[in-house]
Design an enzyme around this catalytic site. Structure first.
Site: not given
Ligand code: PMP
Length: 361
Positions: A103, A173, A197
């Site tokens: 991510w 993030d 989450k």
């Molecule tokens: N950042 C992190 C740390 C994540 O775990 C995730 C999704 N698992 C995301 C970003 C992406 O998030 P989204 O699916 O809400 O776009």
């Protein structure tokens, strides 16, 4: 109705049963409105109260200082990957990234499309098994910000403390760890998280941003992507993800009732420690992340034998312990133990792991 399972999914993840039950009870008639929150105008009195209470309770939970905005937006954390550079990479046009997982890499790649993004450090070569430590002087001193991913959902690592970035703005993030442990919001310029989450249903992201960082967006960016649009309109510029905000607000209330974030942190540390201690002592399982950087939320482990890992996931599922498979890109196992996972679920998992170990050695 069948029994609820112990859901170890990394996201969307388990929500507190009491919140789901109360939402179900109010589904046809939300507190005398004669309709559900999903059917209500976002400009109505009841919804106005829902969104403002949600914001106030989140502010209390995280002790968010007055000089920060709290924004509720759509598009997931993925859209925020683009919003951050569009809004903040606007001075020198440079930003430095710590690449600590997939991510983090995605956030970096998105920013690289929009400006001068640089990877200041990466643990990719070591399979993201640790968090690189970068001295403040090694960042570009004219960078508009430094970006980190606090908790790496796929690899199961997290920052053990706020990295020192000197006078540079720190953006993080926190999708998979927000509300799980105390954080000092004032150390960050911007904190963002997808909801699915530890907050509520998918479809909502929360952005906590220092007020003086709002209003610096590039010209001519889409209206929705400008932080100022949401800040100036109390997150009601357009129709917000009303249902998600309602459920998030109910989760915030529950967390306050349960003693707030310090109480959650204590429980989360105990849950994670039990699991890691068992893994470290076992002859079958190993956790690849170095001890000091291990996630409290996503406990990643393997047996070292892919077929056995698959059997583990299938056998656990048969016992009502579900979604224990690792991310599709790395395999193995991952137990995501967010706030809504009761300690009893972790105890049941450890009990299963012991029996599986005995039967498969
Ligand atoms: N950042 C992190 C740390 C994540 O775990 C995730 C999704 N698992 C995301 C970003 C992406 O998030 P989204 O699916 O809400 O776009």
């Amino acid at each position: 109705m069948g029994e609820r399972v112990y859901n170890f999914s990394a996201g969307p993840s388990a929500l507190p049963a009491s919140v789901l039950q109360s939402a179900a009870d109010k589904m046809l008639d939300y507190e005398g409105a004669g309709m559900s929150v999903m059917e209500m105008s976002h400009r109505s009195k009841p919804f106005e109260k829902i969104i403002r209470d949600a914001e106030a309770n989140l502010r209390t939970l995280l002790d968010i200082p007055e000089d920060y905005e709290v924004l509720f937006v759509q598009g997931g954390a993925t859209l925020v990957f683009a919003m951050v550079p569009l809004n903040l990479m606007t001075g020198s046009g440079k930003a430095d990234f710590l690449i600590t997982g997939q991510w983090a890499e995605k956030a970096y790649q998105e920013a690289a499309k929009l400006g001068d993004a640089r990877a200041a450090a990466s643990s990719k070569e070591q399979k993201f098994s640790f968090i690189p430590k970068v001295p403040a002087g090694e960042y570009r001193q004219d960078a508009d910000y430094v970006h980190i991913t606090w908790n790496n959902t796929i690899f199961g690592s997290k920052f053990p403390e706020v990295p020192d970035t000197g006078c540079l703005t720190l953006v993080t993030d926190m999708s998979s760890s927000i509300l799980s442990e105390r954080i000092d919001v004032s150390k960050f310029g911007c904190i963002y998280a997808g909801a699915q989450k530890n907050i509520g249903p998918a479809g909502l992201s929360i952005i906590i941003i220092k007020k003086d960082l709002v209003g610096k967006a590039k010209e001519n960016i889409p209206t929705y992507l400008d932080f100022k649009t949401h800040a100036d309109n109390g997150s009601l510029y357009n129709t917000p993800p009303a249902w998600c905000i309602y459920i998030a607000g109910e989760v915030f209330k529950l967390l306050l009732e349960r003693g707030g974030i310090s109480a959650m942190e204590e429980i989360n540390k105990r849950k994670a420690a039990k699991l890691y201690d068992y893994i470290d002592a076992s002859g079958l399982y190993t956790a690849p992340v170095v001890r000091e950087d291990r996630s409290l939320m996503n406990v990643v482990f393997v047996t070292g034998d892919e077929e056995l890992d698959k059997k583990f996931v299938a056998d656990a599922k048969a016992e009502g312990l579900v979604q224990l498979n690792g991310h599709r890109s790395i395999g193995g196992m991952r137990a995501s133990i967010y706030n809504a996972m009761p300690e009893e679920g972790v105890d049941k998992l450890i009990d299963f792991m012991k029996r599986f170990e005995d039967a498969n050695q």
